[in-house]
Write an enzyme that holds these catalytic residues in place. Sequence first.
Site, PDB file in Angstrom:
ATOM      1  N   HIS A  77       0.816  -1.218   0.000  1.00 17.05           N
ATOM      2  CA  HIS A  77       0.000   0.000   0.000  1.00 17.05           C
ATOM      3  C   HIS A  77       0.855   1.276   0.000  1.00 17.05           C
ATOM      4  CE1 HIS A  77      -3.604   2.228   0.082  1.00 17.05           C
ATOM      5  NE2 HIS A  77      -4.340   1.359   0.749  1.00 17.05           N
ATOM      6  N   ASP A  80      -9.311  -4.302 -20.376  1.00 17.08           N
ATOM      7  CA  ASP A  80      -9.460  -5.225 -21.504  1.00 17.08           C
ATOM      8  C   ASP A  80      -8.075  -5.514 -22.090  1.00 17.08           C
ATOM      9  OD1 ASP A  80     -10.035  -6.594 -23.799  1.00 17.08           O
ATOM     10  OD2 ASP A  80     -11.344  -5.074 -24.659  1.00 17.08           O
TER      11      ASP A  80
END
Length: 440
Positions: A147, A370
């Site tokens: 993180h 995609d």
Amino acid sequence: MATEITCTSLLKPATSFQSSDTLIPLTIFDRTAFPGHVPNIIVFQSPTPSNKQLKHGLSQVLSHFPHAAGRLTFDSKHQLCIALNNAGIRVIEVKVSSTLCKNVSLEGTKNLKELYPSTDEGIEELMQVQLNRYMCGGFVIGLTCHHFLGDGQSISNFCSAWAQTVRTPGMHALATPFLDRGAIVVPRKIPMTSFDHANIEFKKVEFDSHRNEAQNLTVHFSVDFISDLKALVPGGCTKFECLLSHLWKKITVARGLKETDFTEIRIAINCRGRVKPAVPLNFFGNMVLWAYPRLCVKDLLTLSYAQVVIVIRKAVDQVDDTYIKSFIDFGAIASEKGEQLSTTYVATGTSLSPHLEINSWLGFRFSDLDFGFGQPSAFFQPNEPIEGTIEFSPSCKERGGVDVFLALSEDRIDVFRQICYSIEESAVGCKQIGCPTSRM
């Protein structure tokens, strides 16, 4: 689920960063983040790109995101930094001897730990990728990121860039991310704090957290349901505001809280567009603070949706340019004094009740993920359950719908399921369907 690791490698950027000894100190925003790896699961149906294509694209993208291929270290001032040393990321290739539909469940975390690299302490890599191939041709990416590397906006930008590189190989139109972490935390000429940041962003947990048997579950809210909620707010509201108001009410009822209890939501706020001048959305790093709407249980359950939306909106609006600049100044003053600030986070298995914590991915466009064969069929964080945590994600199955991943105490799951799709303006309506309101 039987899995076989076929290859483990250290993948480095296709083009090395210009200086292998550059150290980037963590900012005050980085220091508020959870000090460890966060897993993400991205699910694709067949057909999918080959591992060779994915690794080639990943190597290309790492050249634009050198922090991801770096390592945590300390500088001469004992400040924690990211070394841009081109050390690379861990890539694990796995064969799974089952079909996708039988293995990946959005309702919990069982068996999913085998789909992403270890998030235990002591991992050197700041990013790890596991490529899981199923017998049916289905494919799951298990991605873990420290993180300190970046927030949700940053990681989604990275994943989108990776997908674009694989989808359009040979093209060099990839936008360069904004990487200057120091530029976003420049204090004012005379640093001045107007808020008690040491006891807000770095405070200890106020409530009496306790160990709790929690369970993860997924709830889908359709476009029509969201439209019905929005209709209850005459002045207009966002998808996020109406759904959060609804869930705040329903979870509070399911928990069976007393009328005199106070309940609070910790809402993660992307500060990039809230500070002046605005920080580019393609900034790679952490720039999140939190809003804390708070209500008495009796008020929450009797106020209209429109009134609860106003409470949420007012709390969010307080994280403005003035507040963010005060926080940046606080970081500069703390650094000058050499103060050690401890990150506050909730341990796995802890209950947040009577409070909630919310993260939203609603601004993330799944069409950007995609890799050349269509967008994912699912995207979620397979965290161990922490009771009271909620995550909003755009639905992959219904355009405009929302999938909500949340964790509740096991003995409150059935009650929540009964009422999560009912729309009432007060707790009275919930009492009619058998909710445990005897303590109210």
